[in-house]
Write a protein that holds these residues in place. Sequence first.
Motif, PDB file in Angstrom:
ATOM      1  N   MET A  57       0.879  -1.196   0.173  1.00  0.00           N
ATOM      2  CA  MET A  57       0.065   0.047  -0.025  1.00  0.00           C
ATOM      3  C   MET A  57       0.779   1.230   0.050  1.00  0.00           C
ATOM      4  SD  MET A  57      -1.171   2.426   2.314  1.00  0.00           S
ATOM      5  CE  MET A  57      -1.010   1.844   4.024  1.00  0.00           C
ATOM      6  N   LEU A  58       1.947   1.436   0.700  1.00  0.00           N
ATOM      7  CA  LEU A  58       2.688   2.546   0.844  1.00  0.00           C
ATOM      8  C   LEU A  58       3.374   2.698  -0.568  1.00  0.00           C
ATOM      9  CD1 LEU A  58       4.518   2.039   4.359  1.00  0.00           C
ATOM     10  CD2 LEU A  58       2.628   3.635   3.801  1.00  0.00           C
ATOM     11  N   LYS A  59       3.991   1.707  -1.214  1.00  0.00           N
ATOM     12  CA  LYS A  59       4.360   1.802  -2.603  1.00  0.00           C
ATOM     13  C   LYS A  59       3.693   2.767  -3.368  1.00  0.00           C
ATOM     14  CE  LYS A  59       7.133  -2.482  -2.747  1.00  0.00           C
ATOM     15  NZ  LYS A  59       7.015  -3.884  -3.124  1.00  0.00           N
ATOM     16  N   GLU A  60       2.235   2.526  -3.455  1.00  0.00           N
ATOM     17  CA  GLU A  60       1.209   3.634  -4.335  1.00  0.00           C
ATOM     18  C   GLU A  60       1.326   4.755  -3.717  1.00  0.00           C
ATOM     19  OE1 GLU A  60      -2.426   1.875  -3.659  1.00  0.00           O
ATOM     20  OE2 GLU A  60      -1.918  -0.232  -4.131  1.00  0.00           O
ATOM     21  N   HIS A  61       1.955   5.197  -2.818  1.00  0.00           N
ATOM     22  CA  HIS A  61       2.053   6.675  -2.170  1.00  0.00           C
ATOM     23  C   HIS A  61       3.588   7.311  -1.993  1.00  0.00           C
ATOM     24  CE1 HIS A  61      -2.159   6.633  -1.253  1.00  0.00           C
ATOM     25  NE2 HIS A  61      -1.951   5.461  -0.699  1.00  0.00           N
ATOM     26  N   LEU A  62       4.533   6.549  -2.860  1.00  0.00           N
ATOM     27  CA  LEU A  62       5.877   7.116  -2.779  1.00  0.00           C
ATOM     28  C   LEU A  62       6.024   8.285  -3.438  1.00  0.00           C
ATOM     29  CD1 LEU A  62       7.858   3.956  -3.837  1.00  0.00           C
ATOM     30  CD2 LEU A  62       7.881   5.236  -1.481  1.00  0.00           C
ATOM     31  N   GLY A  63       6.505   9.524  -2.774  1.00  0.00           N
ATOM     32  CA  GLY A  63       6.591  10.702  -3.180  1.00  0.00           C
ATOM     33  C   GLY A  63       5.699  11.817  -2.762  1.00  0.00           C
ATOM     34  N   LYS A  64       4.557  11.189  -1.900  1.00  0.00           N
ATOM     35  CA  LYS A  64       3.793  12.214  -1.126  1.00  0.00           C
ATOM     36  C   LYS A  64       4.373  12.748  -0.012  1.00  0.00           C
ATOM     37  CE  LYS A  64      -0.574  10.282  -3.431  1.00  0.00           C
ATOM     38  NZ  LYS A  64      -1.640   9.556  -3.101  1.00  0.00           N
ATOM     39  N   PRO A  65       3.840  13.921   0.504  1.00  0.00           N
ATOM     40  CA  PRO A  65       4.169  14.209   2.027  1.00  0.00           C
ATOM     41  C   PRO A  65       3.830  13.195   2.915  1.00  0.00           C
ATOM     42  CG  PRO A  65       3.207  16.169   0.513  1.00  0.00           C
ATOM     43  CD  PRO A  65       2.936  14.718  -0.267  1.00  0.00           C
ATOM     44  N   PRO A  76       7.616  21.968  -5.748  1.00  0.00           N
ATOM     45  CA  PRO A  76       6.105  21.966  -5.867  1.00  0.00           C
ATOM     46  C   PRO A  76       5.327  20.662  -5.595  1.00  0.00           C
ATOM     47  CG  PRO A  76       7.308  22.653  -8.003  1.00  0.00           C
ATOM     48  CD  PRO A  76       8.175  21.651  -7.163  1.00  0.00           C
ATOM     49  N   VAL A  77       4.418  20.839  -4.953  1.00  0.00           N
ATOM     50  CA  VAL A  77       3.523  19.525  -4.710  1.00  0.00           C
ATOM     51  C   VAL A  77       2.436  19.465  -5.842  1.00  0.00           C
ATOM     52  CG1 VAL A  77       1.824  18.663  -3.245  1.00  0.00           C
ATOM     53  CG2 VAL A  77       3.613  19.984  -2.042  1.00  0.00           C
ATOM     54  N   SER A  78       2.589  18.359  -6.715  1.00  0.00           N
ATOM     55  CA  SER A  78       1.806  18.264  -7.677  1.00  0.00           C
ATOM     56  C   SER A  78       0.228  18.306  -7.612  1.00  0.00           C
ATOM     57  CB  SER A  78       1.879  16.889  -8.582  1.00  0.00           C
ATOM     58  OG  SER A  78       0.887  16.528  -9.576  1.00  0.00           O
ATOM     59  N   PRO A  79      -0.453  19.172  -8.152  1.00  0.00           N
ATOM     60  CA  PRO A  79      -1.910  19.164  -7.872  1.00  0.00           C
ATOM     61  C   PRO A  79      -2.757  18.253  -8.511  1.00  0.00           C
ATOM     62  CG  PRO A  79      -1.331  20.961  -9.655  1.00  0.00           C
ATOM     63  CD  PRO A  79      -0.015  20.312  -9.181  1.00  0.00           C
ATOM     64  N   SER A  80      -1.979  17.376  -9.529  1.00  0.00           N
ATOM     65  CA  SER A  80      -2.750  16.133 -10.136  1.00  0.00           C
ATOM     66  C   SER A  80      -2.417  14.868  -9.251  1.00  0.00           C
ATOM     67  CB  SER A  80      -2.267  16.050 -11.295  1.00  0.00           C
ATOM     68  OG  SER A  80      -0.778  15.906 -11.505  1.00  0.00           O
ATOM     69  N   THR A  81      -1.195  14.683  -8.697  1.00  0.00           N
ATOM     70  CA  THR A  81      -0.932  13.453  -7.887  1.00  0.00           C
ATOM     71  C   THR A  81      -0.894  13.737  -6.665  1.00  0.00           C
ATOM     72  OG1 THR A  81       1.644  13.548  -8.356  1.00  0.00           O
ATOM     73  CG2 THR A  81       0.285  12.551 -10.120  1.00  0.00           C
ATOM     74  N   PHE A 123       5.907  25.408 -13.380  1.00  0.00           N
ATOM     75  CA  PHE A 123       6.624  24.283 -13.389  1.00  0.00           C
ATOM     76  C   PHE A 123       5.686  23.221 -14.291  1.00  0.00           C
ATOM     77  CE2 PHE A 123       3.865  23.846  -9.931  1.00  0.00           C
ATOM     78  CZ  PHE A 123       3.367  22.484  -9.930  1.00  0.00           C
ATOM     79  N   GLU A 124       6.074  22.154 -14.794  1.00  0.00           N
ATOM     80  CA  GLU A 124       5.356  21.358 -15.715  1.00  0.00           C
ATOM     81  C   GLU A 124       5.112  20.196 -14.671  1.00  0.00           C
ATOM     82  OE1 GLU A 124       6.824  18.093 -18.926  1.00  0.00           O
ATOM     83  OE2 GLU A 124       6.852  20.114 -19.593  1.00  0.00           O
ATOM     84  N   ASP A 125       3.769  19.649 -14.598  1.00  0.00           N
ATOM     85  CA  ASP A 125       3.368  18.718 -13.815  1.00  0.00           C
ATOM     86  C   ASP A 125       3.570  17.537 -14.314  1.00  0.00           C
ATOM     87  OD1 ASP A 125       2.200  17.626 -11.694  1.00  0.00           O
ATOM     88  OD2 ASP A 125       0.082  18.243 -11.965  1.00  0.00           O
ATOM     89  N   GLU A 126       3.336  16.457 -13.545  1.00  0.00           N
ATOM     90  CA  GLU A 126       3.566  15.057 -14.188  1.00  0.00           C
ATOM     91  C   GLU A 126       2.792  14.538 -15.270  1.00  0.00           C
ATOM     92  OE1 GLU A 126       5.021  11.943 -10.646  1.00  0.00           O
ATOM     93  OE2 GLU A 126       3.441  13.156  -9.907  1.00  0.00           O
ATOM     94  N   ASP A 127       1.564  15.424 -15.305  1.00  0.00           N
ATOM     95  CA  ASP A 127       0.615  14.836 -16.628  1.00  0.00           C
ATOM     96  C   ASP A 127       0.925  15.888 -17.921  1.00  0.00           C
ATOM     97  OD1 ASP A 127      -0.244  17.487 -15.931  1.00  0.00           O
ATOM     98  OD2 ASP A 127      -2.155  16.971 -15.543  1.00  0.00           O
ATOM     99  N   GLY A 128       2.287  16.646 -17.858  1.00  0.00           N
ATOM    100  CA  GLY A 128       2.601  17.402 -18.783  1.00  0.00           C
ATOM    101  C   GLY A 128       2.204  18.859 -18.846  1.00  0.00           C
ATOM    102  N   LYS A 129       1.245  19.050 -18.390  1.00  0.00           N
ATOM    103  CA  LYS A 129       0.650  20.463 -18.108  1.00  0.00           C
ATOM    104  C   LYS A 129       1.596  21.507 -17.286  1.00  0.00           C
ATOM    105  CE  LYS A 129      -4.038  18.774 -18.666  1.00  0.00           C
ATOM    106  NZ  LYS A 129      -5.526  18.770 -17.944  1.00  0.00           N
TER     107      LYS A 129
END
Length: 534
Positions: free
Chosen positions: A99-107, A189-194, A214-220
Amino acid sequence: MASERELALEGKAWPFEEARKLAARYAQEKPAKGYVLFETGYGPSGLPHIGTFGEVARTTMVRRAFERMCPDIPTRLFAFSDDMDGLRKVPDNVPNRDMLKEHLGKPLTKVPDPFGKFESFGHHNNAMLRDFLDRFGFQYEFQSATDWYSSGRFDQALLAVLRHYDEVMAVMLPTLGEERQATYSPFLPVSPSTGRVLQVPILERNLDAGTIVFEDEDGKKVEAPVTGGAVKLQWKPDWAMRWFALGVDYEMAGKDLIPSVELAGKIVKILGGRPPEGFNYELFLDEKGQKISKSKGNGLTMEEWLRYAPEQSLALYMFNKPRAAKKLYFDVIPRAVDDYLTFVEKYDTQEPAQKLENPVFHIHNGVVPNEVKGTAGLTFGLLLNLAGAANAENGEVMWGFIRRYAPGATPEGAPFLDRLVGYAVTYYQDFVKPTKQFRAPTEQERAALADLRAVLGNLPADATAETIQNEVYEVGKRHGFTELRAWFGALYETLLGQTTGPRMGSFIALYGVAETIALIDNALSGGVGEAGLG
């Protein structure tokens, strides 16, 4: 007679040396914020450990020393948790790792608690930190990075970083490799999408609006404020920003962080602040002299130390020579306990100036509890040897000997001694017993042991430890032990099954003359091991 304040100002113990830096810092005027601020930092991706204890304990010692020098200036201690950091990897010692692997990178405060007890993984580990610090009675104020960022209390400092962006980059970029330089920014930045904390280049900066692009993970492309918790800082600029925003006056750090302290010091000056005072303590080594690593597991954990000794002994270990690299492994524990007992014994007889140099003054903030004084003169080393000779499985066996040695002593009346008894039995069972190795005496040693047996048999019932010690010496001299160390070594190896041991007079007085004679008979008859008294 000099006042305690005057004595503190002249004190030579290292907490006083450190506190004098702060006294000098505010010699002309008191801090504008109304208090002197001490800080310790904590990364809540894991549980508190022995280094956490050491940093808070040492900082507290400096805080108390300063309070004696400057009693009219209030102090505060912030235990600051970097709980907005992104989860970089899944710890090995937690449940629900998939479960934790799914949240890597999050605060960390946005990662679900794998234990299912708290709002987040960060909240869980923050609770563990508070429980840990409360357990030892530290006085502190817990602070959360997530709270400071999201509440807006860091906003003005973050805008200052944005204004001085190029200057901060000029400090940081020379310390980075070429590949890292290409994408580095002090803002994460904290990604607004992920919801993940991103390490991405900053494409644009808008000082008037207080935003970055900045460029978000979805390319926007995303324009986000640097305030309100929409970004966090890389840890070195973050450290400096925190010093600036909070007005930190004192923070210590490990020797390995000296370059980071220097960088943060440059950045806080750029922001218009003043670096805190502090010093860099040495790191712990294992028994082979290698640097202790949590990932390698080659050191001594907090839980392991406290299984075998009281927390006061660990506080003493932290007090002693903080700038010297020290080995941290099981064999240092008995010495730390006995050194603590020695300092406690001396304390009440010392002059006021001497007391301020005694480590227990700093461990107990000048008031040594009565409960740690009632040990009937018994050292931890002596208790360990008693446990070995009696092959003690529990404290009741030990107290049978102690009551005879000190008739007024009881577990209820001497709770600290009772704790030491328990620790001694545990240490003996875990470390001493498995390594015991008796050897047969040589002919010279057999003659000396037989003589010692006769001497002990003729002692008066009220013979003191000192009298017994003198008799043991005389036997060794009579039998040609020109190096009396060899005679005592023979006693340890043939009677106790170990290469080192206690002061024999004290040991025999505690263990008993008849019982010691039984050990000698066992050795002379060719028996191996204890004399069956356990």
